[in-house]
Design a protein around this motif. Structure first.
Motif, PDB file in Angstrom:
ATOM      1  N   PHE A 276      30.560 -27.823 -35.038  1.00 15.32           N
ATOM      2  CA  PHE A 276      30.327 -29.244 -34.797  1.00 15.32           C
ATOM      3  C   PHE A 276      28.858 -29.516 -34.482  1.00 15.32           C
ATOM      4  O   PHE A 276      28.171 -28.667 -33.908  1.00 15.32           O
ATOM      5  CB  PHE A 276      31.155 -29.724 -33.590  1.00 15.32           C
ATOM      6  CG  PHE A 276      32.646 -29.623 -33.767  1.00 15.32           C
ATOM      7  CD1 PHE A 276      33.381 -30.701 -34.225  1.00 15.32           C
ATOM      8  CD2 PHE A 276      33.312 -28.439 -33.459  1.00 15.32           C
ATOM      9  CE1 PHE A 276      34.764 -30.615 -34.365  1.00 15.32           C
ATOM     10  CE2 PHE A 276      34.691 -28.341 -33.604  1.00 15.32           C
ATOM     11  CZ  PHE A 276      35.421 -29.432 -34.062  1.00 15.32           C
ATOM     12  N   THR A 277      28.411 -30.706 -34.873  1.00 15.83           N
ATOM     13  CA  THR A 277      27.152 -31.207 -34.317  1.00 15.83           C
ATOM     14  C   THR A 277      27.494 -31.844 -32.975  1.00 15.83           C
ATOM     15  O   THR A 277      28.518 -32.519 -32.838  1.00 15.83           O
ATOM     16  CB  THR A 277      26.504 -32.245 -35.239  1.00 15.83           C
ATOM     17  OG1 THR A 277      27.431 -33.318 -35.466  1.00 15.83           O
ATOM     18  CG2 THR A 277      26.123 -31.628 -36.572  1.00 15.83           C
ATOM     19  N   ILE A 291      32.844 -42.868 -30.960  1.00 18.59           N
ATOM     20  CA  ILE A 291      33.536 -42.147 -32.043  1.00 18.59           C
ATOM     21  C   ILE A 291      34.388 -43.074 -32.903  1.00 18.59           C
ATOM     22  O   ILE A 291      34.935 -42.644 -33.922  1.00 18.59           O
ATOM     23  CB  ILE A 291      34.431 -41.023 -31.483  1.00 18.59           C
ATOM     24  CG1 ILE A 291      35.602 -41.612 -30.676  1.00 18.59           C
ATOM     25  CG2 ILE A 291      33.620 -40.030 -30.658  1.00 18.59           C
ATOM     26  CD1 ILE A 291      36.687 -40.608 -30.331  1.00 18.59           C
ATOM     27  N   LYS A 294      34.962 -43.052 -36.924  1.00 16.09           N
ATOM     28  CA  LYS A 294      34.180 -41.962 -37.537  1.00 16.09           C
ATOM     29  C   LYS A 294      35.087 -40.753 -37.788  1.00 16.09           C
ATOM     30  O   LYS A 294      35.752 -40.261 -36.883  1.00 16.09           O
ATOM     31  CB  LYS A 294      33.004 -41.577 -36.639  1.00 16.09           C
ATOM     32  CG  LYS A 294      31.990 -42.703 -36.446  1.00 16.09           C
ATOM     33  CD  LYS A 294      30.852 -42.275 -35.535  1.00 16.09           C
ATOM     34  CE  LYS A 294      29.768 -43.355 -35.460  1.00 16.09           C
ATOM     35  NZ  LYS A 294      30.248 -44.600 -34.850  1.00 16.09           N
ATOM     36  N   GLN A 295      35.092 -40.296 -39.020  1.00 11.70           N
ATOM     37  CA  GLN A 295      35.960 -39.173 -39.391  1.00 11.70           C
ATOM     38  C   GLN A 295      35.499 -37.887 -38.720  1.00 11.70           C
ATOM     39  O   GLN A 295      34.306 -37.584 -38.640  1.00 11.70           O
ATOM     40  CB  GLN A 295      35.954 -38.984 -40.910  1.00 11.70           C
ATOM     41  CG  GLN A 295      36.958 -37.932 -41.389  1.00 11.70           C
ATOM     42  CD  GLN A 295      36.926 -37.715 -42.887  1.00 11.70           C
ATOM     43  OE1 GLN A 295      35.871 -37.794 -43.508  1.00 11.70           O
ATOM     44  NE2 GLN A 295      38.074 -37.431 -43.485  1.00 11.70           N
ATOM     45  N   TRP A 296      36.472 -37.126 -38.225  1.00 14.97           N
ATOM     46  CA  TRP A 296      36.258 -35.807 -37.625  1.00 14.97           C
ATOM     47  C   TRP A 296      35.301 -35.870 -36.436  1.00 14.97           C
ATOM     48  O   TRP A 296      34.586 -34.901 -36.144  1.00 14.97           O
ATOM     49  CB  TRP A 296      35.755 -34.817 -38.663  1.00 14.97           C
ATOM     50  CG  TRP A 296      36.658 -34.661 -39.853  1.00 14.97           C
ATOM     51  CD1 TRP A 296      38.004 -34.957 -39.921  1.00 14.97           C
ATOM     52  CD2 TRP A 296      36.303 -34.209 -41.159  1.00 14.97           C
ATOM     53  NE1 TRP A 296      38.498 -34.707 -41.185  1.00 14.97           N
ATOM     54  CE2 TRP A 296      37.469 -34.241 -41.972  1.00 14.97           C
ATOM     55  CE3 TRP A 296      35.116 -33.760 -41.737  1.00 14.97           C
ATOM     56  CZ2 TRP A 296      37.470 -33.853 -43.299  1.00 14.97           C
ATOM     57  CZ3 TRP A 296      35.110 -33.366 -43.071  1.00 14.97           C
ATOM     58  CH2 TRP A 296      36.282 -33.405 -43.840  1.00 14.97           C
ATOM     59  N   ALA A 297      35.288 -36.983 -35.741  1.00 13.44           N
ATOM     60  CA  ALA A 297      34.436 -37.141 -34.563  1.00 13.44           C
ATOM     61  C   ALA A 297      35.324 -37.260 -33.323  1.00 13.44           C
ATOM     62  O   ALA A 297      36.376 -37.915 -33.349  1.00 13.44           O
ATOM     63  CB  ALA A 297      33.556 -38.375 -34.694  1.00 13.44           C
ATOM     64  N   LYS A 308      29.432 -36.414 -27.854  1.00 15.54           N
ATOM     65  CA  LYS A 308      30.108 -36.734 -29.111  1.00 15.54           C
ATOM     66  C   LYS A 308      29.985 -35.494 -29.980  1.00 15.54           C
ATOM     67  O   LYS A 308      28.874 -34.978 -30.182  1.00 15.54           O
ATOM     68  CB  LYS A 308      29.445 -37.924 -29.793  1.00 15.54           C
ATOM     69  CG  LYS A 308      29.954 -38.169 -31.219  1.00 15.54           C
ATOM     70  CD  LYS A 308      29.098 -39.204 -31.941  1.00 15.54           C
ATOM     71  CE  LYS A 308      29.450 -39.284 -33.414  1.00 15.54           C
ATOM     72  NZ  LYS A 308      28.559 -40.217 -34.148  1.00 15.54           N
ATOM     73  N   LYS A 310      31.042 -33.782 -33.787  1.00 21.76           N
ATOM     74  CA  LYS A 310      31.474 -34.158 -35.137  1.00 21.76           C
ATOM     75  C   LYS A 310      31.451 -32.927 -36.026  1.00 21.76           C
ATOM     76  O   LYS A 310      30.452 -32.192 -36.048  1.00 21.76           O
ATOM     77  CB  LYS A 310      30.564 -35.244 -35.711  1.00 21.76           C
ATOM     78  CG  LYS A 310      31.105 -35.919 -36.983  1.00 21.76           C
ATOM     79  CD  LYS A 310      30.220 -37.086 -37.402  1.00 21.76           C
ATOM     80  CE  LYS A 310      30.853 -37.916 -38.496  1.00 21.76           C
ATOM     81  NZ  LYS A 310      31.222 -37.156 -39.689  1.00 21.76           N
ATOM     82  N   LYS A 312      30.916 -30.380 -38.833  1.00 26.96           N
ATOM     83  CA  LYS A 312      29.948 -30.259 -39.921  1.00 26.96           C
ATOM     84  C   LYS A 312      30.718 -30.259 -41.239  1.00 26.96           C
ATOM     85  O   LYS A 312      31.645 -29.452 -41.423  1.00 26.96           O
ATOM     86  CB  LYS A 312      29.155 -28.965 -39.773  1.00 26.96           C
ATOM     87  CG  LYS A 312      28.334 -28.885 -38.482  1.00 26.96           C
ATOM     88  CD  LYS A 312      27.711 -27.507 -38.299  1.00 26.96           C
ATOM     89  CE  LYS A 312      26.931 -27.430 -36.989  1.00 26.96           C
ATOM     90  NZ  LYS A 312      26.381 -26.068 -36.746  1.00 26.96           N
ATOM     91  N   ASP A 331      41.902 -36.124 -38.450  1.00 35.65           N
ATOM     92  CA  ASP A 331      41.052 -35.740 -37.319  1.00 35.65           C
ATOM     93  C   ASP A 331      41.744 -34.712 -36.432  1.00 35.65           C
ATOM     94  O   ASP A 331      41.139 -33.717 -36.015  1.00 35.65           O
ATOM     95  CB  ASP A 331      40.724 -36.968 -36.461  1.00 35.65           C
ATOM     96  CG  ASP A 331      39.760 -37.931 -37.132  1.00 35.65           C
ATOM     97  OD1 ASP A 331      39.216 -37.591 -38.195  1.00 35.65           O
ATOM     98  OD2 ASP A 331      39.551 -39.029 -36.585  1.00 35.65           O
ATOM     99  N   THR A 381      40.127 -38.925 -28.749  1.00 32.64           N
ATOM    100  CA  THR A 381      40.403 -38.986 -30.184  1.00 32.64           C
ATOM    101  C   THR A 381      40.525 -40.426 -30.675  1.00 32.64           C
ATOM    102  O   THR A 381      40.777 -41.347 -29.893  1.00 32.64           O
ATOM    103  CB  THR A 381      41.703 -38.240 -30.516  1.00 32.64           C
ATOM    104  OG1 THR A 381      42.803 -38.921 -29.891  1.00 32.64           O
ATOM    105  CG2 THR A 381      41.660 -36.805 -30.004  1.00 32.64           C
TER     106      THR A 381
END
Length: 442
Positions: A276-277, A291, A294-297, A308, A310, A312, A331, A381
């Protein structure tokens, strides 16, 4: 497709209706211990039938039900009906009022393999067994499961709205929602409900354990009955149906809380950084906002610090769980795979029952659990969308545990559904059956 039929409902006698606020209760799987103990103090509260207390709860509920019938605490309506159920509610942080419109009826209990009723999550055997024993002893369904059908033409809503001009009950429940019940007796209107649903698949939104118990009971009774016809009362299930196309059908997120992590905060963040970032967030109470959409955040609250995180995008392909793409791309699947399995080491099949992984719908409470030392980390989530629920159901797969929270929950106490044969059937049942030419094809 879905075969429905009206109900000869059981309701509290007229003399008790003015106390309906004191008679309703939350569903068995959401009622807290504190709520239960308070509700048990009222001798006629529906909690005594839905979540009975004592060493032999199912036997106690059956004995009490017989007493209530004998003393006419509960009385059966004379005619079969469609019961219309509206819930008016607001969402946290908003003053906008929504109205979820639906109706209660009986629906045939279909095996999953028949692909008429579709699920999106698995059940826990213990909870199913408890519900099955209660159903066997009482032959009463105390609260409906929540099912979804898709009708972009909203062809039934005009009948629902019309019935609401003369409501039977109205109350404010434990969630703060305003619940209103009305009834439809008109034969031609009921036949229209039967006709419209006869062309639909139904998605199970809530009440998987109650439905599984009805299914198990039907299978058991079928095996015991050499003269089984398929029309017996045990073939049917009590359901509340709402239209997926309504803007007032809301799904809220369920956050994840880890009570134990065998890593220091620094090492845990380092492990997360592989996938993740990570971006620090100054105010933890903004995590759900940063979040949003935002997908996958995800929001992460760890050691009093907010982040936060997210996924990669190039890492996504490493997921090796065998499931359809519509589930992999969720997610929550990403969170459960890369964090809970890869980093924490909780295998997929153990995640639902792993004691160190908890599920919490209350955003602020998640932060408090970490601050108080009761949890190591909270993952905030986004909610699952209705479109995602549809796609997963149609795929035949299931979502990670506790993926959806349809809000508000229905309440117990407005209506009870009997599957005692002599109470289930009606002399006018044949009037609701459609000729082949009346059915919608396709």
């Amino acid at each position: 497709m879905a075969e429905i039929r009206p109900i000869k409902g059981w309701r509290y006698r007229a003399a008790l209706e003015h106390d309906i606020n004191e008679l309703t209760s939350p569903l068995f799987d959401v009622v807290s211990e504190k709520q239960r103990q308070a509700l048990y103090q009222h001798p006629f509260n529906s909690i005594h039938l839905s979540v009975p207390a004592g060493p032999n709860p199912a036997d106690q509920a059956a004995a009490l039900l017989n007493e209530w019938k004998k003393n006419e605490v509960l009385q059966q309506d004379e005619l079969p009906a469609i019961y219309v159920y509206y819930q008016y509610f607001t969402l946290p942080g908003s003053h906008q009022e929504y109205c979820r419109k639906g109706f209660m009826c009986h629906m045939r209990a279909y095996d999953w393999s028949e692909k008429v009723l579709l699920r999106h999550e698995n059940t826990l055997p213990g909870s199913v067994n408890d519900r099955l024993e209660l159903l066997e002893k009482t032959r009463l369904q105390t609260s409906p499961t929540h099912g979804l059908y898709t009708d972009p033409h909203f062809s039934l809503e005009k009948y629902l709205d019309e019935s609401m001009q003369s409501p039977i009950y109205e109350t404010e429940d434990y969630q703060g929602a305003r619940d209103v019940l009305a009834v439809i007796h008109d034969l031609n209107v009921i036949r229209e409900f039967v006709r419209v649903l006869g062309a639909k698949q139904v998605l199970l939104a809530d009440g998987h354990h109650r439905y599984e118990s009805s299914l198990a009971y039907r299978q058991k009774m079928t095996a015991l009955n050499p003269n089984h016809t398929g029309q017996e009362a045990y073939n049917y299930h009590f359901i509340y149906l709402t239209n997926t196309e309504s803007d007032d059908l809301k799904i809220l997120p369920t956050h994840r809380v880890l009570t134990e992590i065998l890593l220091s905060d620094e090492d845990f963040l380092a492990q997360l950084q592989q996938y993740f970032t990570i971006m620090p967030v100054a105010d933890a109470f903004c995590l759900n906002e940063v979040i949003a959409g935002k997908q996958w955040a995800f929001g992460l609250y760890l050691g009093g610090k907010a982040f936060k995180i997210k996924l990669k995008p190039e890492i996504f392909g490493e997921m090796d769980w065998n499931m359809p793409a519509v589930v992999k791309e969720l997610d929550l699947t990403v969170l459960h795979y890369f964090v809970f399995e890869r980093i924490i080491g909780i295998r997929r099949n153990s995640q639902r029952s792993f004691p160190g992984l908890q599920y919490n719908r209350n955003f602020a409470q998640c932060l408090t659990l970490v601050d108080s030392g009761q949890a190591r980390a909270a993952f905030i989530t986004n909610e699952v969308t209705m479109n995602q629920v549809k796609k997963v159901c149609y795929s035949g797969a299931v979502m990670p545990p506790k993926s959806t929270f349809f809000y508000p929950k229905v309440i117990t106490g407005f209506l009870f559904s009997s599957i005692e044969q002599h109470e289930f059937q009606s002399e006018i049942d044949s009037c609701f059956q459609l000729a082949p030419s009346e059915r919608i094809i396709g």
